[in-house]
Design a protein around this motif. Sequence first.
Motif, PDB file in Angstrom:
ATOM      1  N   ASP A 465       2.965   7.581   2.297  1.00  0.00           N
ATOM      2  CA  ASP A 465       3.501   6.317   1.756  1.00  0.00           C
ATOM      3  C   ASP A 465       2.590   5.141   2.106  1.00  0.00           C
ATOM      4  OD1 ASP A 465       5.635   7.711   0.729  1.00  0.00           O
ATOM      5  OD2 ASP A 465       7.004   7.208   2.370  1.00  0.00           O
ATOM      6  N   CYS A 466       1.283   5.368   1.968  1.00  0.00           N
ATOM      7  CA  CYS A 466       0.306   4.372   2.426  1.00  0.00           C
ATOM      8  C   CYS A 466       0.041   3.275   1.400  1.00  0.00           C
ATOM      9  CB  CYS A 466      -1.006   5.061   2.781  1.00  0.00           C
ATOM     10  SG  CYS A 466      -1.775   5.940   1.383  1.00  0.00           S
ATOM     11  N   GLY A 467       0.335   3.538   0.136  1.00  0.00           N
ATOM     12  CA  GLY A 467       0.096   2.543  -0.909  1.00  0.00           C
ATOM     13  C   GLY A 467      -1.334   2.513  -1.418  1.00  0.00           C
ATOM     14  N   SER A 468      -2.207   3.368  -0.904  1.00  0.00           N
ATOM     15  CA  SER A 468      -3.601   3.370  -1.343  1.00  0.00           C
ATOM     16  C   SER A 468      -3.759   3.765  -2.804  1.00  0.00           C
ATOM     17  CB  SER A 468      -4.423   4.323  -0.472  1.00  0.00           C
ATOM     18  OG  SER A 468      -4.400   3.910   0.877  1.00  0.00           O
ATOM     19  N   CYS A 469      -2.781   4.477  -3.322  1.00  0.00           N
ATOM     20  CA  CYS A 469      -2.825   4.916  -4.716  1.00  0.00           C
ATOM     21  C   CYS A 469      -2.489   3.799  -5.689  1.00  0.00           C
ATOM     22  CB  CYS A 469      -1.851   6.078  -4.929  1.00  0.00           C
ATOM     23  SG  CYS A 469      -0.133   5.651  -4.558  1.00  0.00           S
ATOM     24  N   GLY A 470      -1.978   2.686  -5.177  1.00  0.00           N
ATOM     25  CA  GLY A 470      -1.558   1.587  -6.041  1.00  0.00           C
ATOM     26  C   GLY A 470      -0.072   1.585  -6.315  1.00  0.00           C
ATOM     27  N   ALA A 471       0.643   2.615  -5.810  1.00  0.00           N
ATOM     28  CA  ALA A 471       2.098   2.680  -5.903  1.00  0.00           C
ATOM     29  C   ALA A 471       2.678   2.462  -4.504  1.00  0.00           C
ATOM     30  CB  ALA A 471       2.542   4.036  -6.456  1.00  0.00           C
ATOM     31  N   PRO A 472       3.935   2.014  -4.398  1.00  0.00           N
ATOM     32  CA  PRO A 472       4.478   1.674  -3.078  1.00  0.00           C
ATOM     33  C   PRO A 472       4.683   2.864  -2.154  1.00  0.00           C
ATOM     34  CG  PRO A 472       6.148   1.449  -4.785  1.00  0.00           C
ATOM     35  CD  PRO A 472       4.846   1.646  -5.487  1.00  0.00           C
ATOM     36  N   ASN A 473       4.899   4.059  -2.690  1.00  0.00           N
ATOM     37  CA  ASN A 473       5.128   5.248  -1.869  1.00  0.00           C
ATOM     38  C   ASN A 473       4.871   6.489  -2.714  1.00  0.00           C
ATOM     39  OD1 ASN A 473       7.702   5.745  -3.333  1.00  0.00           O
ATOM     40  ND2 ASN A 473       8.412   3.965  -2.144  1.00  0.00           N
ATOM     41  N   CYS A 474       4.941   7.643  -2.076  1.00  0.00           N
ATOM     42  CA  CYS A 474       4.620   8.891  -2.770  1.00  0.00           C
ATOM     43  C   CYS A 474       5.607   9.208  -3.885  1.00  0.00           C
ATOM     44  CB  CYS A 474       4.575  10.040  -1.763  1.00  0.00           C
ATOM     45  SG  CYS A 474       3.229   9.888  -0.550  1.00  0.00           S
ATOM     46  N   ARG A 475       6.883   8.914  -3.652  1.00  0.00           N
ATOM     47  CA  ARG A 475       7.873   9.191  -4.690  1.00  0.00           C
ATOM     48  C   ARG A 475       7.634   8.300  -5.916  1.00  0.00           C
ATOM     49  NH1 ARG A 475      12.420  11.846  -5.499  1.00  0.00           N
ATOM     50  NH2 ARG A 475      12.223  12.811  -3.449  1.00  0.00           N
ATOM     51  N   ALA A 476       7.277   7.038  -5.698  1.00  0.00           N
ATOM     52  CA  ALA A 476       6.986   6.145  -6.818  1.00  0.00           C
ATOM     53  C   ALA A 476       5.762   6.631  -7.583  1.00  0.00           C
ATOM     54  CB  ALA A 476       6.766   4.726  -6.319  1.00  0.00           C
ATOM     55  N   LEU A 477       4.745   7.152  -6.857  1.00  0.00           N
ATOM     56  CA  LEU A 477       3.569   7.692  -7.536  1.00  0.00           C
ATOM     57  C   LEU A 477       3.956   8.907  -8.368  1.00  0.00           C
ATOM     58  CD1 LEU A 477       0.563   7.846  -8.140  1.00  0.00           C
ATOM     59  CD2 LEU A 477       0.263   9.138  -6.006  1.00  0.00           C
ATOM     60  N   ALA A 478       4.809   9.770  -7.814  1.00  0.00           N
ATOM     61  CA  ALA A 478       5.264  10.946  -8.555  1.00  0.00           C
ATOM     62  C   ALA A 478       5.984  10.530  -9.835  1.00  0.00           C
ATOM     63  CB  ALA A 478       6.175  11.794  -7.678  1.00  0.00           C
ATOM     64  N   GLU A 479       6.798   9.474  -9.736  1.00  0.00           N
ATOM     65  CA  GLU A 479       7.488   8.969 -10.925  1.00  0.00           C
ATOM     66  C   GLU A 479       6.484   8.445 -11.943  1.00  0.00           C
ATOM     67  OE1 GLU A 479      10.590   5.386 -12.135  1.00  0.00           O
ATOM     68  OE2 GLU A 479      10.594   6.153 -10.078  1.00  0.00           O
ATOM     69  N   ASP A 480       5.468   7.719 -11.474  1.00  0.00           N
ATOM     70  CA  ASP A 480       4.439   7.205 -12.384  1.00  0.00           C
ATOM     71  C   ASP A 480       3.696   8.345 -13.070  1.00  0.00           C
ATOM     72  OD1 ASP A 480       5.160   4.662 -11.667  1.00  0.00           O
ATOM     73  OD2 ASP A 480       3.461   4.332 -10.317  1.00  0.00           O
ATOM     74  N   ILE A 481       3.454   9.424 -12.329  1.00  0.00           N
ATOM     75  CA  ILE A 481       2.750  10.576 -12.906  1.00  0.00           C
ATOM     76  C   ILE A 481       3.592  11.215 -14.001  1.00  0.00           C
ATOM     77  CG2 ILE A 481       1.884  12.898 -12.417  1.00  0.00           C
ATOM     78  CD1 ILE A 481       1.148  11.848  -9.597  1.00  0.00           C
ATOM     79  N   VAL A 482       4.893  11.375 -13.745  1.00  0.00           N
ATOM     80  CA  VAL A 482       5.792  11.959 -14.736  1.00  0.00           C
ATOM     81  C   VAL A 482       5.858  11.074 -15.972  1.00  0.00           C
ATOM     82  CG1 VAL A 482       8.213  12.525 -15.212  1.00  0.00           C
ATOM     83  CG2 VAL A 482       7.150  13.286 -13.087  1.00  0.00           C
ATOM     84  N   ARG A 483       5.793   9.763 -15.767  1.00  0.00           N
ATOM     85  CA  ARG A 483       5.823   8.827 -16.895  1.00  0.00           C
ATOM     86  C   ARG A 483       4.447   8.695 -17.557  1.00  0.00           C
ATOM     87  NH1 ARG A 483      10.456   5.652 -16.942  1.00  0.00           N
ATOM     88  NH2 ARG A 483      11.675   5.618 -15.001  1.00  0.00           N
TER      89      ARG A 483
END
Length: 509
Positions: A465-483
């Motif tokens: 949940d470091c935010g380095s990906c540009g998303a606030p946490n890993c779950r948010a990144l996973a949601e962005d990937i699905v979208r």
Amino acid sequence: MNGKSDFHSVELRDENCKGCTICVTSCPVEAIRVHGGKAHILEQLCIDCGECIRRCPSRAKYALTSPASELSKYKTKVALLAPAFFAQFSEGTPRATIKEALKTLGFDFVYDISGAAGEISRATAEFIRENRHTGQCETPIISSSCPAILKLIQIRFPSLIDHILPIIPPSENAARKARKLHPDAGIFFISPCPAKVTVTRSPLGYAKSEIDGVFAMNAMYLPVLQALKKTVTKGAGNAAREAHKCAENITDDASCDATFDTINTESSGKTNPAIRNAHIQWCRAAGEAEALELHLQQYGEDCRWLYADGLTQAIKILEETEDGQFDHFDFLEISACTGGCLGGPLTVTPAPAAASALRRSAKKGVGADTDEWTASAKTDTSMATTSTDEDTNMTAPQAGAQSAQTAQSTQTTQPVKHAQPTLDNFLFTDPIIPRPGRLLDTDFVAARKKMQQMEEIVTQLGGLDCGSCGAPNCRALAEDIVRKNAVKEDCVIVLKAQYEQMLFGKKPQ
């Protein structure tokens, strides 16, 4: 989405943004992403809480308020001041002096909306009393005064929409009064937060706002402070002394209550000092709930209320309200900002200091000065007549039947008396529509499949949940990937593992 929107007023200066992700990890509703080295606001999730404005070290976030040139569009300019604005200045600064300082900046009329807030409290008390018999609104009833919370409910807690108090906020109540007095004027609200900027453009619960523009409190603070120095030297003390004189005689002068603060006790027409003081402090933490309790006590009724401020606590309270944990409460006052409106992101003075200033001014009776609403009604017969019709909420035939009596009263030397508005004056006219921003798909089967994909992707990410990906946490990144708004390689852990496999033949762990 950056650019002017009907759903949010927090904007980004691209040239200032460093892509640092501080706003991403600090946004309480996960509404910001960083792509291509720049932050982007997700319109469907942003609630205009303004937390990113507070936290951005590069000052890349700002509230999209009205430019100063907007004033030139109107011959008559009206400023609406929330009690929070008065609290930005030192305790010894009279409200009348602050109003005079604002007039030097181009406003013709400056109105304190404390009385309008008081009317909302009285209307809320009436609504709760009626609701106890009719059950038309789900309990506990949630305050409608914070537009950021209303948007949060729309997006994340749509099942609680039926709990929202269907009554307009104080700023809109004050704007409608101003419109009656000045039909062709430009009406401007000085706001402590971006959420109240957006609601004037896209109202919640009513079709159109009477507010023509909004200025930020922190943008107005320094000009007013500079004008205060000039105003004091030019004899603004006379205005302050007149205000103090009115404060001393407020309970004996019915005209001081005529137009704006119509909250009276019994049939004597005398204002309850405790209630008036509560109206002055309406914007601080639990101020609305305490004022409501005082109004219900006048009917001999109790009010069990709960207060939460700051979005961390607000979300917890709303989650437990969904679970039925607070069904025994009558009223929930929930504020997105810690300390209530005094802690808004567009304020200057720290909320505890501002709250202290409000308490002390209420004790000294500073807030009970003569209102320009009242002054306008007293000095102009037509304004007094218009204001009377507004406050009594009479129909056209009723107004016509009493026109002779009204005309006679305004021609005498006696102060104009105004009946209190009815509950119908304040009720919502439009429904608040759910806006579920986290909905993965409108089809249940497809949404369930995407949720399963999210859960699988989460296990493949780093879990930091470091935010380095540009998303606030890993779950948010996973949601962005699905979208399909991101890819797994945005995660530095995944990317590192792929490089190691490519260079050294290591398999991802």
